[in-house]
Enzyme design. Structure first.
Site, PDB file in Angstrom:
ATOM      1  CE  LYS A  73     -47.792 -35.290 -11.399  1.00 39.45           C
ATOM      2  NZ  LYS A  73     -48.741 -35.716 -10.351  1.00 39.45           N
ATOM      3  CE  LYS A 102     -50.399 -39.615 -16.618  1.00 41.94           C
ATOM      4  NZ  LYS A 102     -50.784 -38.854 -17.805  1.00 41.94           N
ATOM      5  CG  ASP A 103     -54.992 -38.558 -10.116  1.00 45.30           C
ATOM      6  OD1 ASP A 103     -54.732 -39.242 -11.122  1.00 45.30           O
ATOM      7  OD2 ASP A 103     -56.145 -38.350  -9.709  1.00 45.30           O
ATOM      8  CB  ALA A 104     -52.154 -33.172  -6.916  1.00 45.54           C
TER       9      ALA A 104
END
Length: 452
Positions: A73, A102-104
């Protein structure tokens, strides 16, 4: 005892309990995440398998009712990505799971899992931010925590010094971290909210049964990164406490705020009920953030007292390592201290501190005095985490390593058209924050503006 640590340069760090750096050398400055591809996160599965399109096949596969797949992503958070995949499949998002969020604002690769869907039914792409690279059958579900850690590839742009000076600063910081046994393993900025870092403040109010204060904080406290419309709505409500009027002007994307306001229009004065309108996961996040804040305060006081991160002192709690996870907990005392520190030096144990809950056993000696001091200053007790007025939020507590020690640490400083940039690569065990390590190198004055 170790040398007195250096104070943070950031007001936000102080507000989140991250009051010190482990290192004294000047930072390189700069900005993280100017682009999503500047911050790459690759999940490391159990067995230390990198979750990349090339390596994930090492996990095997076979038969079973669960389909695991590699999810990539970009610029989107994990929950939103999973919901998009669920919509594409026509199934409930509750059938999908991951080992960790997880980080955006990053490019991330991680395992995900769905029940009752064949690998061939998974799309290769969902929208313009989500890709599925490989799918395979497994006999069991992927559950939270089922990972070793994460590998990071981070580019820091717009350094405050030239290439040579920046490289020398990084080398000095690396040497200092090696000497003191790692960075303080603070809970990072993401744990408290990025635009509005106040989840821990709300959590403290909820824990203490101060529901009106919790509601006022959530609805009316204003932060610089918010939109003008959101700021205007919060100012209006703070000055009028008019919920009907506020419902007309609060932006529709502020779902949690609007849910609380809508409830209070119908149930004036029932602030506990208003908090209960929020999803359980959100309310648990408030309590968890306050626990994280308490841990950060304890860790800062430990550094201030000159206690080491990678060596036990009398009274410390020490966790034995077991397959990369924390195992049995023992207490360091005069008779076992040398043996305990040999275990720590060999990588078979590490010093931990409490993330307090109702089952917490406090440390003794100076570490225990620090824990008790923090609880007293925050006017809370261990027993209060058995939350009688909202029992579904009760928390047993846990422990967390006090030292963050990166594995496979590498760096390179390069020249670009924009000036010098630094490239970092390293692996952290699960639950550790890359931004906490990077703050030692960058030493940001404004973490939010600098991509933290």
């Amino acid at each position: 005892m170790i040398e007195m640590p250096s104070l943070t340069r950031s007001k936000l760090d102080e507000e989140l309990g991250m009051k010190f750096y482990a290192t004294h050398s000047s930072g390189i400055g700069g900005v993280l995440r100017e682009r999503d591809e500047d911050f790459i996160v690759i999940e490391v599965a159990l067995g230390r398998v990198l979750c990349t399109p090339r390596d994930v096949s090492k996990l095997g596969g076979g038969e079973g009712e669960y389909t695991w797949f590699l999810l990539e992503k970009r610029g989107i958070d994990t929950v939103t990505a999973l919901r998009a995949i669920a919509r594409a499949l026509g199934v409930s998002h509750k059938r999908l799971s991951v080992a960790g969020l997880k980080d955006a604002h990053a490019v991330t690769f991680q395992l995900a899992c769905v029940k009752g869907v064949e690998p061939c039914e998974l799309p290769k792409r969902v929208g313009d931010r989500v890709w599925i690279h490989r799918a395979f059958k497994m006999p069991f579900k992927l559950t939270p925590g089922m990972l070793y850690g994460n590998a990071f590839r981070i580019r820091v742009r717009r350094l405050e010094a030239g290439s040579t000076e920046s490289e020398e600063r990084i080398q000095r910081i690396c040497a200092e971290l090696e000497e003191v046994g790692g960075a303080p393993n603070y809970y990072g900025y993401q744990r408290f909210g990025t635009i509005r870092p106040l989840t821990h403040i709300i959590g403290r109010h909820v824990l203490r049964g101060e529901f009106e204060d919790a509601v006022r904080t959530l609805l009316t406290r204003i932060y610089p990164g918010e939109s003008p419309r959101a700021k205007e709505a919060r100012r209006y409500l703070a000055s009028t406490w008019d919920f009907k009027g506020a419902l007309e002007i609060f932006p529709r994307r502020l779902h949690h705020e609007r849910a609380i306001i809508h409830y209070l229009v119908k149930h004036p004065g029932d602030y506990a009920g208003a908090i209960r309108t929020l999803p359980l996961s959100v309310r648990q996040l408030f309590i968890g953030a306050f626990q994280a804040y308490l841990f950060n305060l304890v860790l800062s006081k430990r550094l201030e007292a000159g206690l080491p991160l990678s060596r036990a002192v009398v009274g410390d709690l020490v966790a034995l390592r077991r397959d990369g996870d924390l195992g049995s907990i023992l207490r360091a005392n005069e008779s076992n201290l040398d043996k305990v520190n040999r275990l720590i030096a060999s990588g078979r144990a590490e010093v931990v501190a409490n993330v307090p809950g109702y089952s917490t056993t406090l440390a003794e000696g100076v570490p225990g005095a620090i824990e008790r001091e923090v609880l007293a200053e925050e006017e809370v007790s261990i027993d209060m985490f058995r939350i009688r007025h909202m029992p579904e939020l009760s928390s047993r507590g846990t422990v967390r390593p006090v030292a963050l020690r990166p594995e496979d640490m590498r760096f390179e400083v390069i020249a670009t058209e924009e000036g010098a940039a630094a490239l970092f690569s390293f692996t952290l065990r699960k639950g550790m924050y890359a931004t906490v390590l990077m703050r030692e190198f960058v030493k940001p004055e404004d973490p939010a503006a600098q991509g933290f």
